[in-house]
Write a protein that holds these residues in place. Structure first.
Motif, PDB file in Angstrom:
ATOM      1  N   ASN A   1       0.874  -1.173   0.000  1.00  0.00           N
ATOM      2  CA  ASN A   1       0.000   0.000   0.000  1.00  0.00           C
ATOM      3  C   ASN A   1       0.911   1.224   0.000  1.00  0.00           C
ATOM      4  OD1 ASN A   1      -1.861   2.020   0.282  1.00  0.00           O
ATOM      5  ND2 ASN A   1      -2.536   1.429   2.325  1.00  0.00           N
ATOM      6  N   ARG A   2       1.115   1.815  -1.178  1.00  0.00           N
ATOM      7  CA  ARG A   2       1.977   2.983  -1.319  1.00  0.00           C
ATOM      8  C   ARG A   2       1.214   4.293  -1.136  1.00  0.00           C
ATOM      9  NH1 ARG A   2       3.868  -0.788  -4.892  1.00  0.00           N
ATOM     10  NH2 ARG A   2       6.062  -1.328  -4.636  1.00  0.00           N
ATOM     11  N   SER A   3      -0.016   4.168  -0.727  1.00  0.00           N
ATOM     12  CA  SER A   3      -0.860   5.340  -0.522  1.00  0.00           C
ATOM     13  C   SER A   3      -0.626   5.928   0.864  1.00  0.00           C
ATOM     14  CB  SER A   3      -2.330   4.928  -0.653  1.00  0.00           C
ATOM     15  OG  SER A   3      -3.178   5.968  -0.255  1.00  0.00           O
ATOM     16  N   LEU A   4      -0.975   7.186   1.010  1.00  0.00           N
ATOM     17  CA  LEU A   4      -0.916   7.833   2.319  1.00  0.00           C
ATOM     18  C   LEU A   4      -2.181   7.550   3.128  1.00  0.00           C
ATOM     19  CD1 LEU A   4       0.584  11.261   1.204  1.00  0.00           C
ATOM     20  CD2 LEU A   4       1.785   9.345   2.273  1.00  0.00           C
ATOM     21  N   ASP A   5      -3.105   6.757   2.559  1.00  0.00           N
ATOM     22  CA  ASP A   5      -4.354   6.398   3.218  1.00  0.00           C
ATOM     23  C   ASP A   5      -4.391   4.889   3.468  1.00  0.00           C
ATOM     24  OD1 ASP A   5      -5.577   9.001   3.086  1.00  0.00           O
ATOM     25  OD2 ASP A   5      -5.827   8.651   0.933  1.00  0.00           O
ATOM     26  N   PRO A   6      -5.097   4.460   4.509  1.00  0.00           N
ATOM     27  CA  PRO A   6      -5.280   3.020   4.710  1.00  0.00           C
ATOM     28  C   PRO A   6      -6.167   2.466   3.600  1.00  0.00           C
ATOM     29  CG  PRO A   6      -6.528   4.274   6.328  1.00  0.00           C
ATOM     30  CD  PRO A   6      -5.733   5.264   5.534  1.00  0.00           C
ATOM     31  N   ALA A   7      -6.016   1.184   3.304  1.00  0.00           N
ATOM     32  CA  ALA A   7      -6.784   0.553   2.230  1.00  0.00           C
ATOM     33  C   ALA A   7      -7.495  -0.685   2.751  1.00  0.00           C
ATOM     34  CB  ALA A   7      -5.858   0.177   1.077  1.00  0.00           C
ATOM     35  N   VAL A   8      -8.812  -0.751   2.546  1.00  0.00           N
ATOM     36  CA  VAL A   8      -9.578  -1.950   2.889  1.00  0.00           C
ATOM     37  C   VAL A   8      -9.461  -2.905   1.709  1.00  0.00           C
ATOM     38  CG1 VAL A   8     -11.854  -2.883   3.446  1.00  0.00           C
ATOM     39  CG2 VAL A   8     -11.146  -0.661   4.367  1.00  0.00           C
ATOM     40  N   LEU A   9      -9.062  -4.143   1.998  1.00  0.00           N
ATOM     41  CA  LEU A   9      -8.750  -5.102   0.949  1.00  0.00           C
ATOM     42  C   LEU A   9      -9.504  -6.417   1.114  1.00  0.00           C
ATOM     43  CD1 LEU A   9      -4.875  -4.666   1.074  1.00  0.00           C
ATOM     44  CD2 LEU A   9      -6.465  -3.500  -0.455  1.00  0.00           C
ATOM     45  N   TYR A  10      -9.852  -7.010  -0.029  1.00  0.00           N
ATOM     46  CA  TYR A  10     -10.422  -8.345  -0.091  1.00  0.00           C
ATOM     47  C   TYR A  10      -9.577  -9.157  -1.058  1.00  0.00           C
ATOM     48  CZ  TYR A  10     -14.724  -6.567   2.052  1.00  0.00           C
ATOM     49  OH  TYR A  10     -15.643  -6.010   2.905  1.00  0.00           O
ATOM     50  N   LEU A  11      -9.565 -10.461  -0.877  1.00  0.00           N
ATOM     51  CA  LEU A  11      -8.837 -11.350  -1.773  1.00  0.00           C
ATOM     52  C   LEU A  11      -9.839 -12.319  -2.390  1.00  0.00           C
ATOM     53  CD1 LEU A  11      -5.960 -12.094  -2.729  1.00  0.00           C
ATOM     54  CD2 LEU A  11      -5.896 -13.743  -0.855  1.00  0.00           C
ATOM     55  N   TRP A  12      -9.763 -12.477  -3.699  1.00  0.00           N
ATOM     56  CA  TRP A  12     -10.660 -13.351  -4.461  1.00  0.00           C
ATOM     57  C   TRP A  12      -9.821 -14.513  -4.964  1.00  0.00           C
ATOM     58  CZ3 TRP A  12     -15.631 -14.069  -5.452  1.00  0.00           C
ATOM     59  CH2 TRP A  12     -16.065 -14.603  -6.659  1.00  0.00           C
TER      60      TRP A  12
END
Length: 193
Positions: free
Chosen positions: A66-77
């Motif tokens: 996650n190279r963003s300055l924000d947290p990221a909600v993630l799912y895996l398929w």
């Protein structure tokens, strides 16, 4: 003489109409260009976070950056290997929230345990990483890096709560909270990928 004046007036009027038509055409082209640029900016803004989240497979782990300055909600398929099409063997799992500027290594054995418990499959195939923008918009990162809007099936599973939660089958646990997930900071945080 009046005849020449009438002809001259008609030529001037025709030239005026031609100039007006040309101006109208150019104005329409400028408006189309501005609209296209606006749509492009809007798309870039909509996928601002998703464009900075990548994943890849390594021999022992699925790596997420996650190279963003924000947290990221993630799912895996993922799909159990009994079938290579989305059916009862498909598993959508909530990974959780990836902190900003972080590299995460999720052991493949941890993912395999969930797939085994959900489908009975001993092996699985990575389909995609689903990223939820702060606006709630979903993006799907496919193997090879392609970023697109997810299929209706993926959107439905996430929005109706049908995505598997839990380490194993423990409700309320996110996969990224497991002590076996390795986390490290990223120096190149905030750079577009």
């Amino acid at each position: 003489m009046a005849k020449h004046t009438t002809v001259l007036a008609a030529v001037v009027a025709a030239a005026g109409l031609a100039v007006t038509a040309w101006g109208t055409l150019k104005s329409a082209q400028v408006a189309d260009d501005q609209l296209a640029q606006s749509k492009e900016r809007q798309t870039q803004e909509e996928r601002k976070l998703a464009a900075r989240v990548t994943s890849w497979l390594e021999p022992k782990a699925t790596v997420i950056a996650n190279r963003s300055l924000d947290p990221a909600v993630l799912y895996l398929w993922v799909l159990g290997h009994h079938s290579l099409k989305p059916d009862a063997r498909a598993v959508m799992m909530l990974l959780g929230t990836a902190p900003p500027c972080t590299r995460l290594e999720v052991p493949n054995s941890l993912i395999a345990d969930i797939v085994r418990k959900r489908t009975g499959s001993e092996v699985y195939g990575f389909q995609s990483l689903i990223i939820v923008e702060p606006s709630g918009k979903l993006w799907e990162r496919r193997p090879g890096g392609a970023l697109r809007e997810p299929t209706t099936d993926i959107w439905f599973r996430i929005t109706t709560g049908q995505a598997a939660r839990g380490i194993g089958a423990l409700p309320g646990k996110e996969l990224l909270t497991s002590s076996s997930v390795k986390s490290s900071g990223l120096e190149e945080c905030g750079s577009a990928t």
